[in-house]
Design a protein around this motif. Structure first.
Motif, PDB file in Angstrom:
ATOM      1  N   SER A 249       1.043  -1.065  -0.043  1.00 15.99           N
ATOM      2  CA  SER A 249      -0.004  -0.036   0.051  1.00 15.99           C
ATOM      3  C   SER A 249       0.949   1.239  -0.073  1.00 15.99           C
ATOM      4  O   SER A 249       2.113   1.307   0.239  1.00 15.99           O
ATOM      5  N   PHE A 250       0.367   2.207  -0.151  1.00 16.34           N
ATOM      6  CA  PHE A 250       1.217   3.474  -0.447  1.00 16.34           C
ATOM      7  C   PHE A 250       1.736   4.151   0.711  1.00 16.34           C
ATOM      8  O   PHE A 250       2.285   5.140   0.838  1.00 16.34           O
ATOM      9  N   ASP A 251       1.232   3.396   1.934  1.00 14.18           N
ATOM     10  CA  ASP A 251       1.523   4.036   3.475  1.00 14.18           C
ATOM     11  C   ASP A 251       2.103   2.952   4.349  1.00 14.18           C
ATOM     12  O   ASP A 251       2.383   3.282   5.361  1.00 14.18           O
ATOM     13  N   ALA A 255       6.493   0.671   1.247  1.00 16.74           N
ATOM     14  CA  ALA A 255       6.457   2.107   0.585  1.00 16.74           C
ATOM     15  C   ALA A 255       7.637   3.110   1.081  1.00 16.74           C
ATOM     16  O   ALA A 255       8.243   3.859   0.546  1.00 16.74           O
ATOM     17  N   LYS A 256       7.338   3.119   2.530  1.00 18.55           N
ATOM     18  CA  LYS A 256       8.313   4.236   3.216  1.00 18.55           C
ATOM     19  C   LYS A 256       9.816   3.780   3.057  1.00 18.55           C
ATOM     20  O   LYS A 256      10.820   4.923   3.076  1.00 18.55           O
ATOM     21  N   ALA A 257      10.296   2.675   2.680  1.00 19.29           N
ATOM     22  CA  ALA A 257      11.482   2.341   2.597  1.00 19.29           C
ATOM     23  C   ALA A 257      12.103   2.244   1.258  1.00 19.29           C
ATOM     24  O   ALA A 257      12.973   1.972   0.916  1.00 19.29           O
ATOM     25  N   GLY A 258      10.952   2.458   0.489  1.00 24.64           N
ATOM     26  CA  GLY A 258      11.615   2.607  -1.060  1.00 24.64           C
ATOM     27  C   GLY A 258      11.508   1.216  -1.908  1.00 24.64           C
ATOM     28  O   GLY A 258      12.109   1.026  -2.718  1.00 24.64           O
ATOM     29  N   LEU A 264       1.608  -1.799  -6.748  1.00 22.79           N
ATOM     30  CA  LEU A 264       0.731  -0.628  -6.577  1.00 22.79           C
ATOM     31  C   LEU A 264       0.398  -0.221  -8.038  1.00 22.79           C
ATOM     32  O   LEU A 264      -0.183   0.948  -8.082  1.00 22.79           O
ATOM     33  N   GLY A 265       0.695  -0.976  -8.945  1.00 24.54           N
ATOM     34  CA  GLY A 265       0.034  -0.607 -10.496  1.00 24.54           C
ATOM     35  C   GLY A 265       1.345   0.009 -11.398  1.00 24.54           C
ATOM     36  O   GLY A 265       0.962   0.350 -12.318  1.00 24.54           O
ATOM     37  N   CYS A 266       2.584  -0.165 -11.058  1.00 25.46           N
ATOM     38  CA  CYS A 266       3.819   0.582 -11.882  1.00 25.46           C
ATOM     39  C   CYS A 266       3.612  -0.146 -13.160  1.00 25.46           C
ATOM     40  O   CYS A 266       3.629  -1.578 -13.389  1.00 25.46           O
ATOM     41  N   ILE A 288       8.619   7.638  -9.849  1.00 17.42           N
ATOM     42  CA  ILE A 288       8.813   6.540  -9.144  1.00 17.42           C
ATOM     43  C   ILE A 288       9.506   6.835  -8.104  1.00 17.42           C
ATOM     44  O   ILE A 288       9.518   6.361  -6.781  1.00 17.42           O
ATOM     45  N   GLN A 289      10.470   7.804  -8.307  1.00 21.09           N
ATOM     46  CA  GLN A 289      11.395   8.346  -7.067  1.00 21.09           C
ATOM     47  C   GLN A 289      10.532   9.233  -6.126  1.00 21.09           C
ATOM     48  O   GLN A 289      11.111   9.134  -5.000  1.00 21.09           O
ATOM     49  N   SER A 290       9.409   9.776  -6.582  1.00 15.08           N
ATOM     50  CA  SER A 290       8.750  10.597  -5.462  1.00 15.08           C
ATOM     51  C   SER A 290       7.651   9.478  -4.991  1.00 15.08           C
ATOM     52  O   SER A 290       6.615  10.111  -4.114  1.00 15.08           O
ATOM     53  N   GLY A 291       7.523   8.477  -5.401  1.00 17.14           N
ATOM     54  CA  GLY A 291       6.529   7.144  -4.557  1.00 17.14           C
ATOM     55  C   GLY A 291       5.600   6.874  -5.361  1.00 17.14           C
ATOM     56  O   GLY A 291       4.643   6.309  -4.761  1.00 17.14           O
ATOM     57  N   ALA A 292       5.398   7.529  -6.733  1.00 14.31           N
ATOM     58  CA  ALA A 292       4.228   7.126  -7.566  1.00 14.31           C
ATOM     59  C   ALA A 292       4.608   6.046  -8.468  1.00 14.31           C
ATOM     60  O   ALA A 292       5.735   6.338  -9.174  1.00 14.31           O
ATOM     61  N   PRO A 293       3.733   4.992  -8.724  1.00 15.46           N
ATOM     62  CA  PRO A 293       4.089   4.024  -9.798  1.00 15.46           C
ATOM     63  C   PRO A 293       4.235   4.575 -10.974  1.00 15.46           C
ATOM     64  O   PRO A 293       3.339   5.633 -11.336  1.00 15.46           O
ATOM     65  N   CYS A 294       4.716   4.192 -12.270  1.00 12.78           N
ATOM     66  CA  CYS A 294       4.643   4.435 -13.343  1.00 12.78           C
ATOM     67  C   CYS A 294       3.396   4.130 -14.123  1.00 12.78           C
ATOM     68  O   CYS A 294       3.031   3.216 -14.004  1.00 12.78           O
ATOM     69  N   ILE A 295       2.955   5.308 -14.598  1.00 15.76           N
ATOM     70  CA  ILE A 295       1.351   5.023 -15.198  1.00 15.76           C
ATOM     71  C   ILE A 295       1.713   4.748 -16.738  1.00 15.76           C
ATOM     72  O   ILE A 295       0.511   4.503 -17.449  1.00 15.76           O
TER      73      ILE A 295
END
Length: 363
Positions: A249-251, A255-258, A264-266, A288-295
């Motif tokens: 999950s995003f939280d 996720a916090k450890a990178g 999560l859909g990358c 991806i570096q900011s925590g968002a999967p590639c769309i």
């Protein structure tokens, strides 16, 4: 026809040194994805070739590609527009408007027929004879066909121009599509992305400008130097994927450890782009570096490929259940460690035996 200035002519006119000019050429060589042995060819072209005339037209889009373009850091968009190309027409970046502006477009097409680079941003609307996208009293498809047939090359900037983009998302009420079908026999370079990376945009136009040819293209018409790798191949989170360590999950702690964002859909495993190499804002970051999967924004129809936070059913060559990757990798690692340990024991015993033998020989 009046004599057009070269890039070197402009540097001289501005009182800039030869050293600065050569440094700019070295930077351009790197930006275009060329090896260092091509620097001399870039310098020669920049000295002799007149600044390329560029016409930039807009179809069905949001001007996001133009907004990306003006944020280029190498070269700066201002340097590119003022010193390296002759941008004659662009809705977003031009101060002129109205009838005189549209008349200038036609004058440019006729004056530089077969010589100018046509940059296209936005989709072509095909339904109801294209009436859903018009400018200067003409449909975009009319202007596109007219400008493309007289151009030296066409650059399709952004996923909208390449494959229709969000306008072409189901049910696609305007019949939006990519622009290639309207380019006729003029070569087209596809530069997908929503929007494309700024330096990719400047790199492509400068390649066409300096060498007079389109860069090497892949099977989908994309420049190989910028679309030769998947996001997955250059992702700094790839070791976590290989180790089976995924954020759930995003939280969560992963996720916090990178950890890898695949679950999560990358879309990184199926998306070709330079995000992991060049990144954005002069190398600062990328999604991806900011925590968002590639769309997968450089993929055709990415808006219709399911929920963007849902895990892909597969990627590339089938490798089985992604949940078992970590176990398989761990088992392989354990075998490797055990083998290394056994070899170390053998080597140690041999070393001790050799030492005792040498001691006996000394006595």
């Amino acid at each position: 026809m009046d004599k057009r200035e070269s890039m070197w002519d402009l540097y001289l006119k501005k009182g800039m040194s030869r050293r600065t000019f050569v440094k700019s050429c070295v930077a351009l060589t790197s930006l275009m994805g060329l090896s260092t042995d091509q620097v001399s060819k870039v310098v020669e072209a920049a000295e002799k070739k007149p600044l390329p005339v560029v016409v930039w037209i807009h179809g069905h889009e949001c001007t996001g590609c133009d907004e990306s373009f003006i944020r280029s850091g190498a070269p700066l968009a201002s340097d590119l527009v003022l010193s390296q190309i002759a941008l004659e027409y662009d809705h977003l970046l031009s101060a002129a408007s109205g009838e005189p502006f549209e008349a200038h477009l036609e004058e440019t097409i006729q004056k530089y027929k077969g010589q100018y680079i046509l940059c296209v941003e936005g989709a072509a609307c095909t339904k109801d004879n294209g009436v859903y996208c018009m400018s200067g009293g003409h449909t975009f498809t009319h202007t596109l066909q007219h400008a493309a047939q007289n151009a030296a090359a066409v650059i399709a900037y952004g996923t909208c121009a390449v494959s229709g983009g969000i306008q072409a998302a189901k049910p696609n009420p305007t019949g939006s599509s990519g622009i290639a079908q309207f380019a006729g026999s003029t070569p087209v370079v596809n530069v997908p992305g929503c929007p494309p990376i700024p330096e990719v945009m400047t790199g492509v136009v400068m390649h066409v400008a300096l060498f007079g040819t389109v860069p090497p293209l892949d099977g989908e018409g994309r420049p190989k130097q910028f679309y030769g790798n998947r996001i997955h191949d250059t992702c700094y989170r790839r070791p976590f994927f290989d180790a089976g360590m995924f954020a759930e999950s995003f939280d969560d702690a992963g996720a916090k450890a990178g950890w890898c964002l695949y679950k999560l859909g990358c879309r990184g495993p199926e998306t070709y782009n330079s995000c992991g190499n060049l990144r954005w804002f002069q190398g600062m970051s990328y999604p991806i570096q900011s925590g968002a999967p590639c769309i997968g924004c450089s993929n055709a129809h990415f808006w219709d490929d399911g929920a963007m936070t849902e895990r892909l059913p597969k990627f590339g060559q089938p490798i089985g259940d992604v949940d078992q990757i970590g176990a398989v990798m761990a088992a392989a690692t354990a075998v490797g460690v055990a083998g290394h340990a056994a070899a170390s024991v053998v080597q140690k015993k041999k070393r001790i035996a050799d030492e005792k033998k040498n001691e006996g020989a000394g006595e």
